[in-house]
Motif scaffolding. Structure first.
Motif, PDB file in Angstrom:
ATOM      1  N   ILE A  60       0.875  -1.171   0.000  1.00  9.97           N
ATOM      2  CA  ILE A  60       0.000   0.000   0.000  1.00  9.97           C
ATOM      3  C   ILE A  60       0.912   1.220   0.000  1.00  9.97           C
ATOM      4  CG2 ILE A  60      -1.794   1.274   1.225  1.00  9.97           C
ATOM      5  CD1 ILE A  60      -2.688  -1.399   2.457  1.00  9.97           C
ATOM      6  N   SER A  98       1.873  -7.096  -5.472  1.00 10.15           N
ATOM      7  CA  SER A  98       0.848  -6.217  -6.023  1.00 10.15           C
ATOM      8  C   SER A  98       0.968  -4.850  -5.359  1.00 10.15           C
ATOM      9  CB  SER A  98      -0.548  -6.797  -5.777  1.00 10.15           C
ATOM     10  OG  SER A  98      -0.700  -8.046  -6.404  1.00 10.15           O
ATOM     11  N   ILE A 140      -1.190  -1.120  -4.305  1.00  9.09           N
ATOM     12  CA  ILE A 140      -2.277  -0.145  -4.225  1.00  9.09           C
ATOM     13  C   ILE A 140      -1.633   1.237  -4.171  1.00  9.09           C
ATOM     14  CG2 ILE A 140      -4.143   0.813  -2.817  1.00  9.09           C
ATOM     15  CD1 ILE A 140      -4.842  -1.976  -1.905  1.00  9.09           C
ATOM     16  N   TYR A 151      -1.939  -3.894 -10.103  1.00  8.05           N
ATOM     17  CA  TYR A 151      -2.096  -2.652  -9.347  1.00  8.05           C
ATOM     18  C   TYR A 151      -3.549  -2.219  -9.259  1.00  8.05           C
ATOM     19  CZ  TYR A 151      -2.807  -0.133 -13.754  1.00  8.05           C
ATOM     20  OH  TYR A 151      -3.311   0.305 -14.953  1.00  8.05           O
ATOM     21  N   THR A 152      -3.795  -1.324  -8.288  1.00  6.21           N
ATOM     22  CA  THR A 152      -5.079  -0.674  -8.077  1.00  6.21           C
ATOM     23  C   THR A 152      -4.798   0.779  -7.716  1.00  6.21           C
ATOM     24  OG1 THR A 152      -5.809  -2.742  -7.063  1.00  6.21           O
ATOM     25  CG2 THR A 152      -7.297  -0.851  -6.884  1.00  6.21           C
ATOM     26  N   VAL A 202      -6.317   4.251  -5.965  1.00  6.82           N
ATOM     27  CA  VAL A 202      -7.333   4.852  -5.096  1.00  6.82           C
ATOM     28  C   VAL A 202      -7.114   6.361  -5.106  1.00  6.82           C
ATOM     29  CG1 VAL A 202      -8.255   5.017  -2.760  1.00  6.82           C
ATOM     30  CG2 VAL A 202      -7.451   2.815  -3.616  1.00  6.82           C
ATOM     31  N   ILE A 239      -9.239   1.834   1.808  1.00  2.00           N
ATOM     32  CA  ILE A 239      -7.946   1.300   1.366  1.00  2.00           C
ATOM     33  C   ILE A 239      -7.665  -0.046   2.020  1.00  2.00           C
ATOM     34  CG2 ILE A 239      -5.446   1.684   1.445  1.00  2.00           C
ATOM     35  CD1 ILE A 239      -6.143   4.732   1.263  1.00  2.00           C
ATOM     36  N   LEU A 251      -9.968  -2.731   0.575  1.00  2.00           N
ATOM     37  CA  LEU A 251      -9.479  -3.171  -0.736  1.00  2.00           C
ATOM     38  C   LEU A 251      -8.346  -4.178  -0.588  1.00  2.00           C
ATOM     39  CD1 LEU A 251      -9.276  -0.032  -3.065  1.00  2.00           C
ATOM     40  CD2 LEU A 251     -10.601  -2.112  -3.452  1.00  2.00           C
ATOM     41  N   ALA A 252      -7.475  -3.912   0.369  1.00  2.00           N
ATOM     42  CA  ALA A 252      -6.303  -4.774   0.558  1.00  2.00           C
ATOM     43  C   ALA A 252      -6.700  -6.217   0.836  1.00  2.00           C
ATOM     44  CB  ALA A 252      -5.435  -4.233   1.692  1.00  2.00           C
ATOM     45  N   ARG A 312      -9.462  -5.753  -6.552  1.00  2.99           N
ATOM     46  CA  ARG A 312      -8.190  -5.094  -6.864  1.00  2.99           C
ATOM     47  C   ARG A 312      -7.342  -5.921  -7.833  1.00  2.99           C
ATOM     48  NH1 ARG A 312      -4.645  -8.150  -3.987  1.00  2.99           N
ATOM     49  NH2 ARG A 312      -5.286  -8.941  -1.924  1.00  2.99           N
ATOM     50  N   ASP A 313      -6.164  -5.370  -8.132  1.00  2.00           N
ATOM     51  CA  ASP A 313      -5.111  -6.039  -8.921  1.00  2.00           C
ATOM     52  C   ASP A 313      -5.379  -6.108 -10.417  1.00  2.00           C
ATOM     53  OD1 ASP A 313      -3.799  -6.434  -6.556  1.00  2.00           O
ATOM     54  OD2 ASP A 313      -4.093  -8.604  -6.460  1.00  2.00           O
TER      55      ASP A 313
END
Length: 296
Positions: free
Chosen positions: A71, A100, A102, A135-136, A138, A181, A184-185, A191-192
């Motif tokens: 993150i 990955s 965020i 990736y994502t 936010v 956040i 999402l994790a 995500r991803d």
């Protein structure tokens, strides 16, 4: 899953760490900090602190070992080249460890946005798209949190002075941002895949609306009388970011900081805190004694 939060001792990073610790065991979380001696609250959460330096890729590479999801909360510097270098270092370490990412972004990323940091927020998504990293993104709207300590100054001035004219602004609280956040994790289906989310309250506010809310909360006379961008930059020059903030509100005056979405609800399943409730609670807490605050 193993997680690492960069900037874990910052205002947002701390909240993300606290929220994530409610969704997964502490041993699954690493908190990336510039100085491991800082952040005593992390010890209370029983999460591991690891040293990272955005400008030194080796510290990132070592910290990211064994991590599944990073993150990434960028630093607060307004130096564009430093910010891009730090991102490239984070990206390289993420790729090397097959993790990955965020990316915690800001919605002032339009190609015509005059905000000083807009080039950074526009650059990263395009760079990620061709990176091969999962990736994502936010995108936060403006943080509502600074409005609470700003209220005494506004009471003294009797006016909001943001130089945005009739254009509305969108906000989110840091607590709500952190909740989304962290959620999402721990929700891999959200995500991803290059998703991009915008976190905002349900409504945006023009400055007449915002001043009316502040007047109700404080029971003081607060109206809207904007200053010019030049005046705004001069007023806050002593705080070190007057011109940068003025450039941000220049984008606001162009209608570039008013977007809203229901992404927060889609991620968390609840509604974001509304502005009046947030300001009222924050203002009442700010008037408590230090002892009373410690009891909360």
């Amino acid at each position: 899953m193993k997680y690492l939060i960069t900037g874990a001792t910052g205002n947002l990073g701390r909240r993300v760490t606290e929220w994530l610790a409610t969704f997964t065991a502490p041993e699954n979380i690493k908190a990336g900090v510039h100085n491991p001696a800082h952040g005593k609250f992390l010890d209370k959460l029983s999460v591991e602190k690891v040293k990272i330096d955005y400008q030194q890729e080796n510290t990132l590479r070592d910290a990211f070992k064994g991590i599944d999801l990073i993150i990434y909360i960028p630093s607060k510097t307004y130096k564009l080249n430093d910010r891009i270098t730090e991102f490239e270092n984070v990206l390289a370490a993420t790729k090397e460890n097959n993790a990955s990412l965020i990316f915690v972004s800001f919605f002032a990323d339009q190609e015509n946005n005059p905000f000083t940091m807009s080039p950074f927020y526009a650059y990263v998504p395009r760079r990620l798209a061709g990176s091969g990293v999962k990736y994502t993104i936010v995108k936060n709207t403006l943080y509502a949190d600074p409005l609470v300590p700003y209220l005494p100054e506004l009471i003294e001035r009797h006016h909001i002075i943001y130089p945005v004219g009739a254009q509305p602004l969108s906000f989110i609280t840091q607590n709500d941002s952190a909740h989304a956040i962290a959620k999402l994790a721990v929700e891999p289906e959200l995500r991803d895949q290059g998703q991009s989310y915008l976190l905002s309250m349900e409504n945006n506010f023009n400055m007449v609306e915002l001043s009316y809310i502040m007047q109700n909360v404080t029971e003081q006379d607060i109206t809207y009388q904007p200053v010019t961008l030049k005046e705004f930059a001069h007023i806050y020059a002593a705080e070190g970011d007057g011109s940068e903030l003025a450039s941000m509100y220049a984008g606001g005056a162009m209608g570039l900081l008013k977007a809203t979405s229901n992404d927060f609800h889609r991620i968390t399943g609840r509604e974001p805190e509304d502005m009046e409730h947030f300001l009222r609670n924050g203002y009442q807490i700010s008037k408590l004694s230090s002892f009373e605050k410690e009891q909360l």
